[in-house]
Design an enzyme around this catalytic site. Sequence first.
Site, short mmCIF file in Angstrom:
data_model
loop_
_atom_site.label_atom_id
_atom_site.label_comp_id
_atom_site.label_asym_id
_atom_site.label_seq_id
_atom_site.Cartn_x
_atom_site.Cartn_y
_atom_site.Cartn_z
N GLN A 169 13.65 6.88 -32.94
CA GLN A 169 13.22 7.69 -34.08
C GLN A 169 12.21 8.76 -33.66
O GLN A 169 11.67 9.46 -34.50
CB GLN A 169 12.61 6.80 -35.16
CG GLN A 169 13.61 5.81 -35.74
CD GLN A 169 12.96 4.77 -36.65
OE1 GLN A 169 11.75 4.73 -36.80
NE2 GLN A 169 13.77 3.93 -37.25
N HIS A 171 9.16 4.14 -36.05
CA HIS A 171 8.10 4.05 -37.06
C HIS A 171 6.86 4.86 -36.69
O HIS A 171 5.79 4.32 -36.45
CB HIS A 171 7.70 2.58 -37.31
CG HIS A 171 8.77 1.78 -37.94
ND1 HIS A 171 8.54 0.59 -38.58
CD2 HIS A 171 10.11 1.99 -38.05
CE1 HIS A 171 9.68 0.10 -39.05
NE2 HIS A 171 10.65 0.94 -38.73
N GLU A 223 9.09 2.05 -50.72
CA GLU A 223 8.06 2.18 -51.76
C GLU A 223 7.67 3.62 -52.03
O GLU A 223 7.71 4.46 -51.13
CB GLU A 223 6.78 1.43 -51.32
CG GLU A 223 6.95 -0.06 -51.18
CD GLU A 223 5.67 -0.77 -50.76
OE1 GLU A 223 4.66 -0.07 -50.51
OE2 GLU A 223 5.67 -2.00 -50.72
N TYR A 226 -2.45 -1.11 -48.85
CA TYR A 226 -1.13 -1.10 -49.48
C TYR A 226 -0.28 -2.32 -49.09
O TYR A 226 0.90 -2.38 -49.43
CB TYR A 226 -0.44 0.25 -49.25
CG TYR A 226 -1.19 1.28 -50.07
CD1 TYR A 226 -0.83 1.56 -51.37
CD2 TYR A 226 -2.37 1.84 -49.59
CE1 TYR A 226 -1.59 2.39 -52.17
CE2 TYR A 226 -3.15 2.67 -50.38
CZ TYR A 226 -2.75 2.95 -51.67
OH TYR A 226 -3.52 3.75 -52.47
N TYR A 284 15.00 -7.24 -40.57
CA TYR A 284 16.38 -6.93 -40.19
C TYR A 284 17.11 -8.16 -39.65
O TYR A 284 18.33 -8.22 -39.66
CB TYR A 284 16.42 -5.81 -39.15
CG TYR A 284 15.89 -4.51 -39.68
CD1 TYR A 284 16.55 -3.86 -40.72
CD2 TYR A 284 14.74 -3.93 -39.18
CE1 TYR A 284 16.07 -2.67 -41.25
CE2 TYR A 284 14.24 -2.74 -39.70
CZ TYR A 284 14.92 -2.12 -40.73
OH TYR A 284 14.44 -0.95 -41.25
#
Lengths: 364, 148
Positions: A80, A144, A236, A246, A257
């Site tokens: 990513q 991430h 979210e 949070y 996963y």
Amino acid sequence: MKNLKLYLFFIFSSICFNLASEDFEYEVIAEELSSPWAIAMIDNNNILFTELSGQLRRIKDGVLVQESVSGVPEVLFAGQGGLSGIILDPNFKDNNRLFIAFSSPDEGKATNTLEVISAILDQNSLINVNTIFKASPSRRTAAHYGARMAFLDDGTLLITSGDGFNYREDAQNLDNHFGKVIRLNIDGSIPSDNPFINQEGALPEIYSFGHRNPQGIVVANGFIYENEHGPMGGDELNIVEAAKNYGWPAITYGKDYSGAMISPFTEKDGMEQPIKYWVPSIAPSGMTFYDKDLFSSWTGSILISALVPGDVRRLVMNNSEFIEEETLFSDLGRIRDIVTSPNGSLVLATDGPNGKLIRVKPKQ
Amino acid sequence: MLKKSLYLIISILLATVLVVLQTTLSNLMWLSSVDMPVTIGLTFNTFFGDLIGMNSGGAIPLVGLVALGMLLAYLVAKILLIWINAKKSYAYGLAGAAAILAIVLLMPLAFYNLDLIAGARTALGKTILILCGFLSGYYFGSKLEGKE
């Protein structure tokens, strides 16, 4: 009589539905792009955008400049990771300054980290490139990163920093940058009113914590709206406030996963609830607050681009309260980013190695 | 032959259950460390939930992955035992350990260094999982020895 009432009800519903929906059409601005990731609008026809593979590209007067912008730092293009978020300085018209977030390979090591630079756009080059933030510690993983940015009204810069996947528990600790929203001055210095600046053991850049992989952040109406990928389920939308936790991964609506539970808990005192969550996941990506009136029925909505199955979610909000959701543009595939043009049209980036920039405008 | 197959299946199931147990416990231990209200009842519920989830609700069914790894490792052990004189319990124990080692080391290589089995994210976690593989293989080998 009863049938007449029913008939009138259907007519009325149909009129209401037509009023609520918008007639739009797509215009492809650029195509065959290498995983376009984030868009910054200079004006209606001049656009900067990043390609994950490492290029900063430019639309000039509505036309794609073939040569990519030079002076972009080396990025780690893997998983990513790559050239990711971009945002223009609020005074860009005067100073040509912009900010780019990317995954940066550590020298001689098998690790990398999230880095943010400031730079000046000079013709088709970046000059005066300065690193203003490097997430600490580095990670082995290529996932991430967060890497989205937004300006607060006081001119400070918010940067989202993801949990690095393998380091999710660190999102609950204040001694690192995993799973945090970061707040900095534009020169990289730390605002004196940051919430943890005087807390021993806490990194002073941290604004909020307990995030997973925040992929969208926007400041509007005095609120900081932030969306983040959950694991399997549990994406979210949050309203971020200074010093708030949070909850990730202590509370979550998603599963791992592997199918394992990440946490059997979905709430706890001292941990914030999302104002909206999605199970199953929609994989939210970019986000814009629609404050124009070109599509008048969308004014005041949050628009979130989504990768799975690929659409845009329009969230009708009453400030901090979620009212209802509408799915838009579900015929374009995975959508990586969405921004609002000054003229009120929307610009979308479709995901993948053959990505496109597409403008959504009212049907002629 | 039938008994050997039964021992093989039990060995694979044992490894699977132990891997799930390690994942559940490591996760709940961390949750407990941050003051989440983890109880005995919740631990059982989570373990059984993980047992089902990791074998039917995840990206790859764990039992299939473990079966593939162990069958390959046991096959190699069986071939090596033709030439090497070693106790079957230890030989298959090492084979079981190697199977889990391969799973926890090779999976991240395919997924940008991501450890998809959450319990395998630390060196200690990996070591415990490899030990789980050893115990499962040891069970299989010792049953074969008993049969002889």
